[in-house]
Design an enzyme around this catalytic site. Structure first.
Site, PDB file in Angstrom:
ATOM      1  N   ARG A 109     -22.400 -19.900  -4.999  1.00 37.88           N
ATOM      2  CA  ARG A 109     -22.745 -20.750  -6.148  1.00 37.88           C
ATOM      3  C   ARG A 109     -21.537 -21.412  -6.767  1.00 37.88           C
ATOM      4  O   ARG A 109     -21.664 -22.070  -7.800  1.00 37.88           O
ATOM      5  CB  ARG A 109     -23.384 -19.906  -7.240  1.00 37.88           C
ATOM      6  CG  ARG A 109     -24.774 -19.563  -6.910  1.00 37.88           C
ATOM      7  CD  ARG A 109     -25.501 -19.240  -8.189  1.00 37.88           C
ATOM      8  NE  ARG A 109     -26.461 -18.242  -7.871  1.00 37.88           N
ATOM      9  CZ  ARG A 109     -27.611 -18.112  -8.475  1.00 37.88           C
ATOM     10  NH1 ARG A 109     -27.911 -18.874  -9.481  1.00 37.88           N
ATOM     11  NH2 ARG A 109     -28.436 -17.190  -8.099  1.00 37.88           N
ATOM     12  N   ARG A 113     -39.017 -11.668 -15.588  1.00 38.28           N
ATOM     13  CA  ARG A 113     -37.558 -11.505 -15.656  1.00 38.28           C
ATOM     14  C   ARG A 113     -37.026 -11.817 -17.053  1.00 38.28           C
ATOM     15  O   ARG A 113     -37.489 -12.756 -17.691  1.00 38.28           O
ATOM     16  CB  ARG A 113     -36.897 -12.439 -14.637  1.00 38.28           C
ATOM     17  CG  ARG A 113     -36.554 -11.760 -13.333  1.00 38.28           C
ATOM     18  CD  ARG A 113     -36.144 -12.708 -12.268  1.00 38.28           C
ATOM     19  NE  ARG A 113     -35.015 -13.562 -12.587  1.00 38.28           N
ATOM     20  CZ  ARG A 113     -34.431 -14.386 -11.726  1.00 38.28           C
ATOM     21  NH1 ARG A 113     -34.876 -14.439 -10.476  1.00 38.28           N
ATOM     22  NH2 ARG A 113     -33.415 -15.129 -12.070  1.00 38.28           N
ATOM     23  N   ARG A 123     -43.309 -17.362 -13.929  1.00 46.23           N
ATOM     24  CA  ARG A 123     -43.048 -16.489 -12.772  1.00 46.23           C
ATOM     25  C   ARG A 123     -43.332 -15.027 -13.123  1.00 46.23           C
ATOM     26  O   ARG A 123     -43.026 -14.564 -14.212  1.00 46.23           O
ATOM     27  CB  ARG A 123     -41.593 -16.630 -12.338  1.00 46.23           C
ATOM     28  CG  ARG A 123     -41.204 -15.584 -11.285  1.00 46.23           C
ATOM     29  CD  ARG A 123     -39.933 -15.899 -10.582  1.00 46.23           C
ATOM     30  NE  ARG A 123     -38.815 -16.080 -11.477  1.00 46.23           N
ATOM     31  CZ  ARG A 123     -37.635 -16.555 -11.083  1.00 46.23           C
ATOM     32  NH1 ARG A 123     -37.455 -16.890  -9.819  1.00 46.23           N
ATOM     33  NH2 ARG A 123     -36.654 -16.696 -11.935  1.00 46.23           N
ATOM     34  N   ARG A 135     -28.910 -21.505 -17.504  1.00 49.87           N
ATOM     35  CA  ARG A 135     -28.842 -21.360 -16.034  1.00 49.87           C
ATOM     36  C   ARG A 135     -28.780 -22.731 -15.357  1.00 49.87           C
ATOM     37  O   ARG A 135     -28.041 -22.918 -14.382  1.00 49.87           O
ATOM     38  CB  ARG A 135     -30.050 -20.557 -15.536  1.00 49.87           C
ATOM     39  CG  ARG A 135     -29.922 -19.075 -15.873  1.00 49.87           C
ATOM     40  CD  ARG A 135     -31.257 -18.361 -15.825  1.00 49.87           C
ATOM     41  NE  ARG A 135     -31.882 -18.408 -14.530  1.00 49.87           N
ATOM     42  CZ  ARG A 135     -33.179 -18.156 -14.327  1.00 49.87           C
ATOM     43  NH1 ARG A 135     -33.967 -17.847 -15.337  1.00 49.87           N
ATOM     44  NH2 ARG A 135     -33.670 -18.205 -13.102  1.00 49.87           N
ATOM     45  N   LYS A 172     -36.296 -20.796  -3.888  1.00 48.87           N
ATOM     46  CA  LYS A 172     -35.435 -20.149  -2.873  1.00 48.87           C
ATOM     47  C   LYS A 172     -36.023 -18.791  -2.461  1.00 48.87           C
ATOM     48  O   LYS A 172     -36.186 -18.506  -1.274  1.00 48.87           O
ATOM     49  CB  LYS A 172     -34.001 -19.938  -3.423  1.00 48.87           C
ATOM     50  CG  LYS A 172     -33.329 -21.216  -3.900  1.00 48.87           C
ATOM     51  CD  LYS A 172     -31.927 -20.963  -4.416  1.00 48.87           C
ATOM     52  CE  LYS A 172     -31.847 -20.151  -5.696  1.00 48.87           C
ATOM     53  NZ  LYS A 172     -32.395 -20.819  -6.894  1.00 48.87           N
TER      54      LYS A 172
HETATM   55  P1  AP5 Z   1     -38.645 -18.700  -6.971  1.00 47.82           P
HETATM   56  O1  AP5 Z   1     -38.900 -18.753  -5.515  1.00 47.82           O
HETATM   57  O2  AP5 Z   1     -38.618 -17.366  -7.605  1.00 47.82           O
HETATM   58  O3  AP5 Z   1     -37.365 -19.579  -7.349  1.00 47.82           O
HETATM   59  P2  AP5 Z   1     -35.822 -19.336  -7.061  1.00 47.82           P
HETATM   60  O4  AP5 Z   1     -35.271 -20.614  -6.538  1.00 47.82           O
HETATM   61  O5  AP5 Z   1     -35.605 -18.104  -6.263  1.00 47.82           O
HETATM   62  O6  AP5 Z   1     -35.328 -19.191  -8.570  1.00 47.82           O
HETATM   63  P3  AP5 Z   1     -34.412 -18.075  -9.262  1.00 47.82           P
HETATM   64  O7  AP5 Z   1     -34.736 -18.146 -10.727  1.00 47.82           O
HETATM   65  O8  AP5 Z   1     -34.543 -16.764  -8.597  1.00 47.82           O
HETATM   66  O9  AP5 Z   1     -33.019 -18.679  -9.017  1.00 47.82           O
HETATM   67  P4  AP5 Z   1     -31.756 -18.358  -9.784  1.00 47.82           P
HETATM   68  O10 AP5 Z   1     -30.800 -18.992  -8.888  1.00 47.82           O
HETATM   69  O11 AP5 Z   1     -31.734 -18.792 -11.193  1.00 47.82           O
HETATM   70  O12 AP5 Z   1     -31.784 -16.759  -9.924  1.00 47.82           O
HETATM   71  P5  AP5 Z   1     -31.113 -15.587  -9.071  1.00 47.82           P
HETATM   72  O13 AP5 Z   1     -32.021 -14.454  -9.065  1.00 47.82           O
HETATM   73  O14 AP5 Z   1     -30.609 -16.107  -7.794  1.00 47.82           O
HETATM   74  O15 AP5 Z   1     -39.788 -19.603  -7.669  1.00 47.82           O
HETATM   75  C1  AP5 Z   1     -39.858 -19.741  -9.078  1.00 47.82           C
HETATM   76  C2  AP5 Z   1     -41.337 -19.775  -9.510  1.00 47.82           C
HETATM   77  O16 AP5 Z   1     -41.914 -20.978  -9.058  1.00 47.82           O
HETATM   78  C3  AP5 Z   1     -42.177 -18.631  -8.951  1.00 47.82           C
HETATM   79  O17 AP5 Z   1     -43.101 -18.222  -9.919  1.00 47.82           O
HETATM   80  C4  AP5 Z   1     -42.894 -19.261  -7.741  1.00 47.82           C
HETATM   81  O18 AP5 Z   1     -44.148 -18.667  -7.503  1.00 47.82           O
HETATM   82  C5  AP5 Z   1     -43.033 -20.719  -8.186  1.00 47.82           C
HETATM   83  N1  AP5 Z   1     -42.901 -21.662  -7.075  1.00 47.82           N
HETATM   84  C6  AP5 Z   1     -42.044 -21.594  -6.017  1.00 47.82           C
HETATM   85  N2  AP5 Z   1     -42.185 -22.650  -5.211  1.00 47.82           N
HETATM   86  C7  AP5 Z   1     -43.166 -23.437  -5.781  1.00 47.82           C
HETATM   87  C8  AP5 Z   1     -43.767 -24.669  -5.407  1.00 47.82           C
HETATM   88  N3  AP5 Z   1     -43.402 -25.325  -4.277  1.00 47.82           N
HETATM   89  N4  AP5 Z   1     -44.740 -25.169  -6.218  1.00 47.82           N
HETATM   90  C9  AP5 Z   1     -45.113 -24.504  -7.353  1.00 47.82           C
HETATM   91  N5  AP5 Z   1     -44.576 -23.327  -7.746  1.00 47.82           N
HETATM   92  C10 AP5 Z   1     -43.613 -22.796  -6.966  1.00 47.82           C
HETATM   93  O19 AP5 Z   1     -29.852 -15.254 -10.006  1.00 47.82           O
HETATM   94  C11 AP5 Z   1     -30.050 -14.647 -11.268  1.00 47.82           C
HETATM   95  C12 AP5 Z   1     -28.716 -14.450 -11.965  1.00 47.82           C
HETATM   96  O20 AP5 Z   1     -27.869 -13.575 -11.181  1.00 47.82           O
HETATM   97  C13 AP5 Z   1     -27.876 -15.719 -12.156  1.00 47.82           C
HETATM   98  O21 AP5 Z   1     -28.243 -16.423 -13.321  1.00 47.82           O
HETATM   99  C14 AP5 Z   1     -26.462 -15.115 -12.265  1.00 47.82           C
HETATM  100  O22 AP5 Z   1     -26.266 -14.520 -13.541  1.00 47.82           O
HETATM  101  C15 AP5 Z   1     -26.511 -14.000 -11.219  1.00 47.82           C
HETATM  102  N6  AP5 Z   1     -26.113 -14.466  -9.883  1.00 47.82           N
HETATM  103  C16 AP5 Z   1     -26.888 -14.498  -8.768  1.00 47.82           C
HETATM  104  N7  AP5 Z   1     -26.202 -14.980  -7.723  1.00 47.82           N
HETATM  105  C17 AP5 Z   1     -24.959 -15.267  -8.184  1.00 47.82           C
HETATM  106  C18 AP5 Z   1     -23.799 -15.824  -7.578  1.00 47.82           C
HETATM  107  N8  AP5 Z   1     -23.781 -16.182  -6.279  1.00 47.82           N
HETATM  108  N9  AP5 Z   1     -22.685 -15.975  -8.355  1.00 47.82           N
HETATM  109  C19 AP5 Z   1     -22.682 -15.618  -9.656  1.00 47.82           C
HETATM  110  N10 AP5 Z   1     -23.764 -15.106 -10.295  1.00 47.82           N
HETATM  111  C20 AP5 Z   1     -24.896 -14.940  -9.562  1.00 47.82           C
HETATM  112 MG    MG Z   2     -34.782 -16.212  -6.677  1.00 47.19          MG
END
Ligand code: AP5
Ligand code: MG
Length: 216
Positions: free
Chosen positions: A88, A160, A127, A171, A13
């Site tokens: 979410r 992270r 990552r 997660r 994402k």
């Molecule tokens: P990346 O693009 O970083 O993946 P992502 O989908 O953004 O994954 P996140 O871990 O950020 O999602 P998340 O939903 O767990 O975390 P968030 O920060 O939103 O890619 C991942 C890796 O893969 C990278 O190294 C990249 O280079 C590689 N990659 C990407 N595409 C690729 C491909 N096609 N092929 C190969 N490699 C690839 O949330 C964190 C925390 O915040 C949550 O756990 C929760 O505690 C809180 N939070 C956030 N939003 C909410 C909400 N709405 N409600 C409640 N709590 C929330």
């Molecule tokens: Mg992300």
């Protein structure tokens, strides 16, 4: 153009949103990034969010919705926005609909990045993120030119705290139990667009770009 990026942790994402922003010039709103920034600064929001984020659990809806409501009312969202990691839960989605209705707008498309669970652990544990500008890398799939140094700004890269095997498991469970039901919610509205997120990063970007150009 108002877009939501959905998909499990590590689906891509953030990676895709960073790339799409440069073509469409609309703000990228990541609730995860907002929580991490508040945690780094040690604000009251950050202290509260840390209790959940560090365990891999979702932050309570009322806290999360408040942040998004405030952000969507800022002037730069008037021409559109890209939500990453929000909503979410069904409750967050209903709150978002109400906020947008009060602003006289709506979501145009929900991009669902589909990636099998078997890909996600390697993506997340490898990552690396830039401390200065937040750009995302991967030690194998998307490495920087110089180890641990951001290509874009020269900043230092870090891992992270929730990208450990144990936290990734929690997660993913949170995603399956609370977030995946949203796919049906948006499918029923006819705005869900599925993209195979297991493909190479540039291929995924090209597919998303073609969907979004069709919306303009
Ligand atoms: P990346 O693009 O970083 O993946 P992502 O989908 O953004 O994954 P996140 O871990 O950020 O999602 P998340 O939903 O767990 O975390 P968030 O920060 O939103 O890619 C991942 C890796 O893969 C990278 O190294 C990249 O280079 C590689 N990659 C990407 N595409 C690729 C491909 N096609 N092929 C190969 N490699 C690839 O949330 C964190 C925390 O915040 C949550 O756990 C929760 O505690 C809180 N939070 C956030 N939003 C909410 C909400 N709405 N409600 C409640 N709590 C929330
Ligand atoms: Mg992300």
């Amino acid at each position: 153009m108002n877009i939501i990026f959905m998909g499990p942790p590590g689906a891509g994402k953030g990676t895709q949103a960073e790339r799409i922003v440069s073509e469409f010039h609309i703000p990228h709103i990541s609730t995860g990034d907002a929580f991490r920034a508040a945690m780094k600064e040690g604000t009251p929001l950050g202290v509260e969010a840390k209790k959940f984020v560090d365990q891999g659990l979702l932050v309570p809806d009322e806290i999360t919705v408040g942040i998004v409501r405030e952000r969507l009312h800022q002037a730069d969202c008037a021409q559109g926005f890209m939500l990453d990691g929000f909503p979410r839960t069904i409750s967050q989605a209903e709150s978002l609909d109400a906020i947008l209705e009060s602003m006289g707008t709506k979501i145009d498309a929900v991009i669902d990045l589909q990636v099998d669970r078997s890909f996600l652990l390697a993506r997340l544990t490898g990552r690396r993120i830039c401390k200065s500008c937040g750009s995302t890398y991967h030690v194998v799939f998307n490495p920087p030119a110089k180890e641990n140094v951001c290509d874009k700004c020269g900043g230092e890269l870090y891992q992270r705290s929730d990208d450990t095997e144990e936290k990734v498991g929690t997660r993913l469970d949170e995603y399956i139990n609370k977030t995946a039901p949203l796919l049906d919610y948006y499918d029923r509205q006819g705005i869900l667009r599925k993209v195979n997120g297991e493909q190479e990063i540039n291929t995924v970007t090209a597919e998303i770009n073609s969907i979004l150009r069709g919306l303009k």
